[in-house]
Design a protein around this motif. Structure first.
Motif, PDB file in Angstrom:
ATOM      1  N   TYR A  70      50.137  34.088  35.349  1.00 23.33           N
ATOM      2  CA  TYR A  70      49.236  35.248  35.330  1.00 23.33           C
ATOM      3  C   TYR A  70      48.562  35.400  36.683  1.00 23.33           C
ATOM      4  CZ  TYR A  70      45.635  38.517  33.752  1.00 23.33           C
ATOM      5  OH  TYR A  70      44.830  39.616  33.601  1.00 23.33           O
ATOM      6  N   PRO A 125      45.400  37.290  38.028  1.00 27.13           N
ATOM      7  CA  PRO A 125      44.229  38.061  37.607  1.00 27.13           C
ATOM      8  C   PRO A 125      43.904  39.227  38.535  1.00 27.13           C
ATOM      9  CG  PRO A 125      43.559  35.919  38.464  1.00 27.13           C
ATOM     10  CD  PRO A 125      45.059  35.916  38.397  1.00 27.13           C
ATOM     11  N   GLN A 126      44.287  39.137  39.800  1.00 24.71           N
ATOM     12  CA  GLN A 126      44.003  40.217  40.748  1.00 24.71           C
ATOM     13  C   GLN A 126      44.758  41.494  40.377  1.00 24.71           C
ATOM     14  OE1 GLN A 126      42.719  39.866  44.358  1.00 24.71           O
ATOM     15  NE2 GLN A 126      41.679  37.960  43.863  1.00 24.71           N
ATOM     16  N   THR A 127      46.020  41.333  39.966  1.00 22.54           N
ATOM     17  CA  THR A 127      46.845  42.496  39.629  1.00 22.54           C
ATOM     18  C   THR A 127      47.018  42.666  38.120  1.00 22.54           C
ATOM     19  OG1 THR A 127      48.898  41.212  39.727  1.00 22.54           O
ATOM     20  CG2 THR A 127      48.145  42.251  41.779  1.00 22.54           C
ATOM     21  N   GLN A 128      46.472  41.735  37.349  1.00 18.68           N
ATOM     22  CA  GLN A 128      46.612  41.723  35.883  1.00 18.68           C
ATOM     23  C   GLN A 128      48.084  41.747  35.471  1.00 18.68           C
ATOM     24  OE1 GLN A 128      43.969  44.979  34.512  1.00 18.68           O
ATOM     25  NE2 GLN A 128      42.640  43.344  33.753  1.00 18.68           N
ATOM     26  N   THR A 129      48.870  40.949  36.181  1.00 19.27           N
ATOM     27  CA  THR A 129      50.300  40.841  35.891  1.00 19.27           C
ATOM     28  C   THR A 129      50.576  39.528  35.165  1.00 19.27           C
ATOM     29  OG1 THR A 129      50.859  42.128  37.858  1.00 19.27           O
ATOM     30  CG2 THR A 129      52.617  40.796  36.890  1.00 19.27           C
ATOM     31  N   ASN A 151      49.111  45.335  33.814  1.00 21.30           N
ATOM     32  CA  ASN A 151      47.786  45.741  33.314  1.00 21.30           C
ATOM     33  C   ASN A 151      47.388  44.975  32.062  1.00 21.30           C
ATOM     34  OD1 ASN A 151      47.430  47.765  35.395  1.00 21.30           O
ATOM     35  ND2 ASN A 151      48.971  48.945  34.283  1.00 21.30           N
ATOM     36  N   PRO A 211      45.007  42.427  30.356  1.00 16.82           N
ATOM     37  CA  PRO A 211      43.684  41.834  30.572  1.00 16.82           C
ATOM     38  C   PRO A 211      43.731  40.302  30.523  1.00 16.82           C
ATOM     39  CG  PRO A 211      43.586  43.581  28.931  1.00 16.82           C
ATOM     40  CD  PRO A 211      45.047  43.305  29.198  1.00 16.82           C
ATOM     41  N   ALA A 212      42.818  39.680  31.249  1.00 12.39           N
ATOM     42  CA  ALA A 212      42.757  38.216  31.288  1.00 12.39           C
ATOM     43  C   ALA A 212      42.599  37.634  29.894  1.00 12.39           C
ATOM     44  CB  ALA A 212      41.622  37.760  32.198  1.00 12.39           C
ATOM     45  N   TYR A 231      45.941  37.144  28.233  1.00  8.55           N
ATOM     46  CA  TYR A 231      46.607  35.950  28.787  1.00  8.55           C
ATOM     47  C   TYR A 231      45.996  34.681  28.197  1.00  8.55           C
ATOM     48  CZ  TYR A 231      47.344  32.118  32.071  1.00  8.55           C
ATOM     49  OH  TYR A 231      47.610  30.893  32.629  1.00  8.55           O
ATOM     50  N   TYR A 234      52.563  46.671  26.528  1.00  8.95           N
ATOM     51  CA  TYR A 234      52.424  46.786  27.976  1.00  8.95           C
ATOM     52  C   TYR A 234      53.741  47.172  28.630  1.00  8.95           C
ATOM     53  CZ  TYR A 234      48.088  44.401  26.966  1.00  8.95           C
ATOM     54  OH  TYR A 234      46.874  44.082  26.439  1.00  8.95           O
TER      55      TYR A 234
END
Length: 70
Positions: A16, A18-22, A37, A39-40, A43, A64
């Motif tokens: 994961y 978190p900066q790009t939510q990938t 996209n 959300p943390a 994950y 998603y």
């Protein structure tokens, strides 16, 4: 992206960003997919779920946009 191995009959490893939510998932079948996209909290839910595969199917699979990368 660094992925963490998980104990699952369906998923091999999960990463994961978190900066790009990938969210990146490697499946036992060999495919690697990125989900966008995410959300943390989703994950974190995946990583703490009793069944990673069940959580994936219920909360991520059809929720998603994604692309196969490997």
């Amino acid at each position: 992206m660094l992925r963490t191995p998980v104990a699952s009959s369906n998923l091999r490893s999960v990463g994961y960003d978190p900066q790009t939510q990938t969210l990146e998932i490697e499946f036992i079948s060999g495919g690697v997919y990125q989900y966008f996209n995410v959300p943390a909290g989703v994950y974190q839910g995946l990583m703490s779920a009793a069944s990673h595969g069940k959580y994936f199917h219920q909360n991520i699979k059809n929720a998603y946009s994604y692309r196969r990368i490997g």
